[in-house]
Design a protein around this motif. Structure first.
Motif, PDB file in Angstrom:
ATOM      1  N   ALA A  32       0.840  -1.014   0.014  1.00 27.83           N
ATOM      2  CA  ALA A  32      -0.078   0.034  -0.017  1.00 27.83           C
ATOM      3  C   ALA A  32       0.757   1.365  -0.097  1.00 27.83           C
ATOM      4  O   ALA A  32       2.239   1.161   0.520  1.00 27.83           O
ATOM      5  N   PRO A  33       0.417   2.556  -0.411  1.00 28.27           N
ATOM      6  CA  PRO A  33       1.077   3.681  -0.399  1.00 28.27           C
ATOM      7  C   PRO A  33       1.376   4.048   0.930  1.00 28.27           C
ATOM      8  O   PRO A  33       0.827   3.824   2.027  1.00 28.27           O
ATOM      9  N   THR A  34       2.521   4.708   1.224  1.00 28.50           N
ATOM     10  CA  THR A  34       2.774   5.457   2.395  1.00 28.50           C
ATOM     11  C   THR A  34       2.253   6.896   2.357  1.00 28.50           C
ATOM     12  O   THR A  34       2.053   7.558   1.185  1.00 28.50           O
ATOM     13  N   LEU A  35       1.829   7.262   3.650  1.00 31.58           N
ATOM     14  CA  LEU A  35       1.098   8.671   3.708  1.00 31.58           C
ATOM     15  C   LEU A  35       1.826   9.285   4.762  1.00 31.58           C
ATOM     16  O   LEU A  35       2.013   8.771   5.932  1.00 31.58           O
ATOM     17  N   ASP A  36       2.154  10.656   4.609  1.00 28.35           N
ATOM     18  CA  ASP A  36       2.898  11.470   5.481  1.00 28.35           C
ATOM     19  C   ASP A  36       2.283  12.942   5.531  1.00 28.35           C
ATOM     20  O   ASP A  36       1.754  13.434   4.727  1.00 28.35           O
ATOM     21  N   SER A  37       2.462  13.490   6.654  1.00 30.34           N
ATOM     22  CA  SER A  37       2.013  14.846   6.958  1.00 30.34           C
ATOM     23  C   SER A  37       3.281  15.500   7.515  1.00 30.34           C
ATOM     24  O   SER A  37       3.911  15.119   8.465  1.00 30.34           O
ATOM     25  N   SER A  38       3.105  16.929   6.852  1.00 29.86           N
ATOM     26  CA  SER A  38       4.314  17.987   7.610  1.00 29.86           C
ATOM     27  C   SER A  38       3.959  19.061   7.276  1.00 29.86           C
ATOM     28  O   SER A  38       3.045  19.400   6.347  1.00 29.86           O
ATOM     29  N   GLY A  39       4.643  20.084   7.987  1.00 30.72           N
ATOM     30  CA  GLY A  39       4.174  21.729   7.636  1.00 30.72           C
ATOM     31  C   GLY A  39       2.892  21.936   8.053  1.00 30.72           C
ATOM     32  O   GLY A  39       2.144  22.750   7.304  1.00 30.72           O
ATOM     33  N   ALA A  40       2.267  21.438   9.128  1.00 28.86           N
ATOM     34  CA  ALA A  40       1.060  21.696   9.762  1.00 28.86           C
ATOM     35  C   ALA A  40       1.154  23.162   9.764  1.00 28.86           C
ATOM     36  O   ALA A  40       1.720  24.058  10.614  1.00 28.86           O
ATOM     37  N   ARG A  41      -0.211  23.759   9.444  1.00 30.36           N
ATOM     38  CA  ARG A  41      -0.437  25.258   9.769  1.00 30.36           C
ATOM     39  C   ARG A  41      -1.913  25.323  10.271  1.00 30.36           C
ATOM     40  O   ARG A  41      -2.519  24.481  10.593  1.00 30.36           O
ATOM     41  N   SER A  42      -2.258  26.660  10.794  1.00 29.00           N
ATOM     42  CA  SER A  42      -3.512  26.951  11.498  1.00 29.00           C
ATOM     43  C   SER A  42      -4.913  26.242  10.508  1.00 29.00           C
ATOM     44  O   SER A  42      -5.720  25.832  11.165  1.00 29.00           O
ATOM     45  N   ASP A  43      -4.751  26.330   9.248  1.00 31.17           N
ATOM     46  CA  ASP A  43      -5.910  26.306   8.433  1.00 31.17           C
ATOM     47  C   ASP A  43      -5.605  25.119   7.464  1.00 31.17           C
ATOM     48  O   ASP A  43      -6.224  24.875   6.485  1.00 31.17           O
ATOM     49  N   SER A  44      -4.343  24.415   7.672  1.00 30.81           N
ATOM     50  CA  SER A  44      -3.929  23.499   6.460  1.00 30.81           C
ATOM     51  C   SER A  44      -3.100  22.224   7.049  1.00 30.81           C
ATOM     52  O   SER A  44      -2.241  22.577   7.992  1.00 30.81           O
ATOM     53  N   LEU A  45      -2.905  21.296   6.119  1.00 27.54           N
ATOM     54  CA  LEU A  45      -2.076  20.266   6.750  1.00 27.54           C
ATOM     55  C   LEU A  45      -1.421  20.025   5.438  1.00 27.54           C
ATOM     56  O   LEU A  45      -1.933  19.952   4.139  1.00 27.54           O
ATOM     57  N   VAL A  46       0.115  19.550   5.127  1.00 25.36           N
ATOM     58  CA  VAL A  46       0.715  19.087   3.845  1.00 25.36           C
ATOM     59  C   VAL A  46       0.826  17.821   3.998  1.00 25.36           C
ATOM     60  O   VAL A  46       1.293  17.187   4.824  1.00 25.36           O
ATOM     61  N   LEU A  47       0.289  17.000   2.749  1.00 28.49           N
ATOM     62  CA  LEU A  47       0.304  15.618   2.762  1.00 28.49           C
ATOM     63  C   LEU A  47       0.833  15.342   1.644  1.00 28.49           C
ATOM     64  O   LEU A  47       1.220  15.875   0.683  1.00 28.49           O
ATOM     65  N   SER A  48       1.916  14.109   1.696  1.00 26.01           N
ATOM     66  CA  SER A  48       2.494  13.384   0.703  1.00 26.01           C
ATOM     67  C   SER A  48       2.264  11.791   0.816  1.00 26.01           C
ATOM     68  O   SER A  48       2.209  11.422   1.670  1.00 26.01           O
ATOM     69  N   TRP A  49       2.103  11.253  -0.308  1.00 30.57           N
ATOM     70  CA  TRP A  49       2.099   9.899  -0.373  1.00 30.57           C
ATOM     71  C   TRP A  49       2.989   9.459  -1.654  1.00 30.57           C
ATOM     72  O   TRP A  49       3.117  10.043  -2.629  1.00 30.57           O
ATOM     73  N   GLN A  50       3.333   8.192  -1.579  1.00 34.36           N
ATOM     74  CA  GLN A  50       4.148   7.493  -2.730  1.00 34.36           C
ATOM     75  C   GLN A  50       3.594   6.032  -2.682  1.00 34.36           C
ATOM     76  O   GLN A  50       3.558   5.223  -1.624  1.00 34.36           O
ATOM     77  N   TRP A  51       3.312   5.441  -3.826  1.00 34.24           N
ATOM     78  CA  TRP A  51       3.125   3.970  -3.911  1.00 34.24           C
ATOM     79  C   TRP A  51       4.210   3.538  -5.116  1.00 34.24           C
ATOM     80  O   TRP A  51       4.095   3.736  -6.257  1.00 34.24           O
ATOM     81  N   THR A  52       5.325   2.961  -4.705  1.00 34.57           N
ATOM     82  CA  THR A  52       6.418   2.446  -5.492  1.00 34.57           C
ATOM     83  C   THR A  52       6.016   1.574  -6.809  1.00 34.57           C
ATOM     84  O   THR A  52       6.656   1.921  -7.664  1.00 34.57           O
ATOM     85  N   ALA A  53       4.943   1.033  -6.819  1.00 34.35           N
ATOM     86  CA  ALA A  53       4.577   0.217  -7.732  1.00 34.35           C
ATOM     87  C   ALA A  53       3.407   0.658  -8.671  1.00 34.35           C
ATOM     88  O   ALA A  53       2.592   0.183  -9.548  1.00 34.35           O
ATOM     89  N   GLY A  54       2.871   1.909  -8.335  1.00 33.84           N
ATOM     90  CA  GLY A  54       1.814   2.530  -9.022  1.00 33.84           C
ATOM     91  C   GLY A  54       2.016   3.019 -10.240  1.00 33.84           C
ATOM     92  O   GLY A  54       3.051   3.729 -10.608  1.00 33.84           O
ATOM     93  N   PRO A  55       0.953   2.851 -11.119  1.00 38.32           N
ATOM     94  CA  PRO A  55       1.135   3.242 -12.437  1.00 38.32           C
ATOM     95  C   PRO A  55       0.990   4.798 -12.724  1.00 38.32           C
ATOM     96  O   PRO A  55       0.444   5.524 -11.784  1.00 38.32           O
ATOM     97  N   ARG A  56       1.426   5.493 -13.787  1.00 36.12           N
ATOM     98  CA  ARG A  56       1.606   6.759 -13.558  1.00 36.12           C
ATOM     99  C   ARG A  56       0.192   7.305 -13.920  1.00 36.12           C
ATOM    100  O   ARG A  56       0.100   8.263 -13.524  1.00 36.12           O
ATOM    101  N   ASP A  57      -0.669   6.721 -14.492  1.00 38.17           N
ATOM    102  CA  ASP A  57      -1.877   7.207 -14.375  1.00 38.17           C
ATOM    103  C   ASP A  57      -2.737   6.896 -13.619  1.00 38.17           C
ATOM    104  O   ASP A  57      -4.099   6.871 -13.524  1.00 38.17           O
ATOM    105  N   ALA A  58      -2.306   6.237 -12.292  1.00 38.79           N
ATOM    106  CA  ALA A  58      -3.195   5.751 -11.155  1.00 38.79           C
ATOM    107  C   ALA A  58      -4.117   7.069 -10.688  1.00 38.79           C
ATOM    108  O   ALA A  58      -3.467   8.203 -10.597  1.00 38.79           O
ATOM    109  N   GLN A  59      -5.078   6.701 -10.126  1.00 37.76           N
ATOM    110  CA  GLN A  59      -6.067   7.741  -9.501  1.00 37.76           C
ATOM    111  C   GLN A  59      -5.958   7.544  -8.097  1.00 37.76           C
ATOM    112  O   GLN A  59      -5.952   6.227  -7.591  1.00 37.76           O
ATOM    113  N   TYR A  60      -6.207   8.517  -7.397  1.00 36.75           N
ATOM    114  CA  TYR A  60      -6.137   8.568  -5.820  1.00 36.75           C
ATOM    115  C   TYR A  60      -7.496   9.093  -5.531  1.00 36.75           C
ATOM    116  O   TYR A  60      -8.054  10.145  -6.187  1.00 36.75           O
TER     117      TYR A  60
END
Length: 231
Positions: A32-60
């Protein structure tokens, strides 16, 4: 981080965790993809995820809601490369959110990951002088919503940008000042998750005993100025 194994996005049902077809199962399904959060602000969260075997046209599908209560999941369908990111906003200050991302390959079983992340507190408002002497200035400000909130007050260049107060009170007295000299102060709020608000607008004031006529509120903390420089 909790994994959402072989099921539909939160709130849509699907096989239970650990069922056939989950990540790392004998069926040979990719992780499954990994999911991380960084850079929390008062009104937002910065999210990033990676799926090493995911196709380029993958939908999330990105799903989020406050961790407390039974609010409906909000959803957004995204299309992107194997590694992608998203700034999630607008959110409420100092609030924990359950966030999940699902990778949905064509004809495959949705797979994903979930985490809980907390936004930073709101910016403290109405920083003002409430008392003063010939060598001290007392400050107060409005508290911000949420639990386990601490505050930090920093001086301006006249105090070498030192931290002059840190604690849970919404009042502090800064002493050891020079009569008639102008000082600037800013306050920010912090929570137990490491999130910090932006600074309040700078308050400029002079060390003047006439400020004592304005009175003040009790329960504060006194702090002699011993420079604690920003690292």
């Amino acid at each position: 981080m909790k994994q959402i194994f072989g099921g539909a996005p939160p709130g849509r049902g699907g096989p239970a965790a650990g069922s056939p077809g989950t990540a790392g199962s004998p069926g040979g399904a990719p992780p499954a993809p990994t999911l991380d959060s960084s850079g929390a602000r008062s009104d937002s969260l910065v999210l990033s995820w990676q799926w090493t075997a995911g196709p380029r046209d993958a939908q999330y599908e990105l799903c989020w809601r406050p961790s407390q209560g039974n609010a409906a999941w909000q959803r957004e369908r995204l299309v992107g490369p194997a590694f992608t990111a998203k700034v999630l906003r607008p959110l409420q200050p100092n609030t924990s959110y359950s966030v999940a991302v699902q990778l949905v390959p064509a004809g495959g079983v949705p797979r994903g990951a979930e985490l809980v992340a907390t936004t930073a507190p709101a910016i403290p408002q109405q920083l003002e002088v409430c008392d003063g002497t010939s060598s001290s200035i007392s400050l107060r400000w409005r508290s911000v919503a949420g639990s386990n909130v601490r505050y930090a007050v920093y001086g301006s260049a006249a105090l070498s940008f030192a931290k002059v107060y840190s604690g849970m009170d919404t009042y502090c007295e800064v002493s050891g000042l020079a009569r008639g000299k102008e000082y600037g102060f800013r306050v920010c709020a912090m929570n137990a998750h490491g999130g910090a608000s932006d600074f309040s607008p700078e308050l400029l004031t002079r060390c003047d005993p006439s400020l004592g006529a304005t009175g003040g509120s009790g329960g504060g903390s006194k702090r002699d100025v011993v420079p604690e420089l920003l690292s």
